[in-house]
Structure formats: C-alpha cells, structure tokens
Motif scaffolding. Structure first.
Motif, PDB file in Angstrom:
ATOM      1  N   MET A   8       8.495  -1.929  -0.253  1.00  0.00           N
ATOM      2  CA  MET A   8       7.399  -1.782   0.714  1.00  0.00           C
ATOM      3  C   MET A   8       7.963  -1.141   1.985  1.00  0.00           C
ATOM      4  N   ASN A   9       7.269  -0.136   2.479  1.00  0.00           N
ATOM      5  CA  ASN A   9       7.772   0.518   3.695  1.00  0.00           C
ATOM      6  C   ASN A   9       7.376  -0.267   4.950  1.00  0.00           C
ATOM      7  N   LYS A  10       7.983   0.108   6.048  1.00  0.00           N
ATOM      8  CA  LYS A  10       7.814  -0.622   7.310  1.00  0.00           C
ATOM      9  C   LYS A  10       6.346  -0.656   7.771  1.00  0.00           C
ATOM     10  N   ILE A  11       5.653   0.468   7.653  1.00  0.00           N
ATOM     11  CA  ILE A  11       4.238   0.515   8.068  1.00  0.00           C
ATOM     12  C   ILE A  11       3.408  -0.470   7.242  1.00  0.00           C
ATOM     13  N   GLU A  12       3.643  -0.521   5.940  1.00  0.00           N
ATOM     14  CA  GLU A  12       2.894  -1.445   5.083  1.00  0.00           C
ATOM     15  C   GLU A  12       3.196  -2.894   5.454  1.00  0.00           C
ATOM     16  N   GLU A  13       4.444  -3.195   5.784  1.00  0.00           N
ATOM     17  CA  GLU A  13       4.806  -4.541   6.226  1.00  0.00           C
ATOM     18  C   GLU A  13       4.066  -4.903   7.509  1.00  0.00           C
ATOM     19  N   ILE A  14       4.018  -3.967   8.439  1.00  0.00           N
ATOM     20  CA  ILE A  14       3.313  -4.194   9.704  1.00  0.00           C
ATOM     21  C   ILE A  14       1.833  -4.449   9.446  1.00  0.00           C
ATOM     22  N   LYS A  15       1.227  -3.640   8.584  1.00  0.00           N
ATOM     23  CA  LYS A  15      -0.199  -3.819   8.257  1.00  0.00           C
ATOM     24  C   LYS A  15      -0.447  -5.199   7.660  1.00  0.00           C
ATOM     25  N   ASN A  16       0.428  -5.627   6.756  1.00  0.00           N
ATOM     26  CA  ASN A  16       0.260  -6.941   6.133  1.00  0.00           C
ATOM     27  C   ASN A  16       0.360  -8.063   7.158  1.00  0.00           C
ATOM     28  N   ILE A  17       1.284  -7.954   8.087  1.00  0.00           N
ATOM     29  CA  ILE A  17       1.418  -8.972   9.142  1.00  0.00           C
ATOM     30  C   ILE A  17       0.172  -8.995  10.020  1.00  0.00           C
ATOM     31  N   ILE A  18      -0.315  -7.808  10.388  1.00  0.00           N
ATOM     32  CA  ILE A  18      -1.536  -7.740  11.211  1.00  0.00           C
ATOM     33  C   ILE A  18      -2.694  -8.411  10.482  1.00  0.00           C
ATOM     34  N   LYS A  19      -2.878  -8.064   9.217  1.00  0.00           N
ATOM     35  CA  LYS A  19      -4.013  -8.599   8.458  1.00  0.00           C
ATOM     36  C   LYS A  19      -3.881 -10.099   8.209  1.00  0.00           C
ATOM     37  N   GLU A  20      -2.718 -10.522   7.697  1.00  0.00           N
ATOM     38  CA  GLU A  20      -2.559 -11.919   7.300  1.00  0.00           C
ATOM     39  C   GLU A  20      -2.331 -12.856   8.478  1.00  0.00           C
TER      40      GLU A  20
END
Length: 93
Positions: free
Chosen positions: A1-13
């Motif tokens: 998983m790339n950094k942007i996807e990790e950031i998106k997941n943290i924002i959402k969850e």
C-alpha cells in the motif's frame, strides 16, 4: 500500500468514522472524491474542527495559519486532504 492510500485509510477510519462517530457509514463507503461538507458527507463546522484536531494528532502536523480559501480547498474531500497531508509529511522528512 502506498503512502497516499495509508493516509486516506487513516482519514476515513480513525478521523471520520471513529473520531466523528459516524455510525451510519463505514470507511469503505466513503468515496475519496466525495465532498466532506454540504451535499457529500454533510459535516458541519463543529465536525470540521474535530477533523482538524484529528489530522493534527494522527499525522503530527499543524494546520494553523491557513487562509479560508486554502482550508476550503484542502478539506473539500478525502482526496484533497490526503494530498495536503502527504505534501506536509514529505516536507518534514
């Protein structure tokens, strides 16, 4: 998983679903380009402050001193918010 996807997941969850206690939606149901305010998720100004606090805590970045228009653009969607956070984190490293 790339950094942007990790950031998106943290924002959402962690920020949108858990911190704001959005019981009627899951992180998976939040579209990256869906508006966070108004017709999208329908967040209000009090929740906006909570999102800012969550971003500052989760990513250890300060969001003070932003102009109103910059705030509006940055917080328009998960996509724009994650891009902003990614940019700030890469400046720190």
């Amino acid at each position: 998983m790339n950094k942007i996807e990790e950031i998106k997941n943290i924002i959402k969850e962690k920020i949108l679903v858990e911190r704001l206690e959005l019981d009627d939606i899951t992180a998976e149901e939040i579209n990256d380009n869906e508006a966070l305010f108004g017709d999208g998720l329908g967040l209000d100004s009090v929740e906006a402050l909570d999102v800012i606090s969550g971003v500052e805590e989760e990513f250890d970045i300060k969001m003070q001193g932003m102009e109103e228009e910059e705030i509006r653009q940055t917080f328009s969607s998960v996509e724009t918010l994650s891009a902003y956070i990614h940019e700030k984190l890469t400046q720190i490293v």
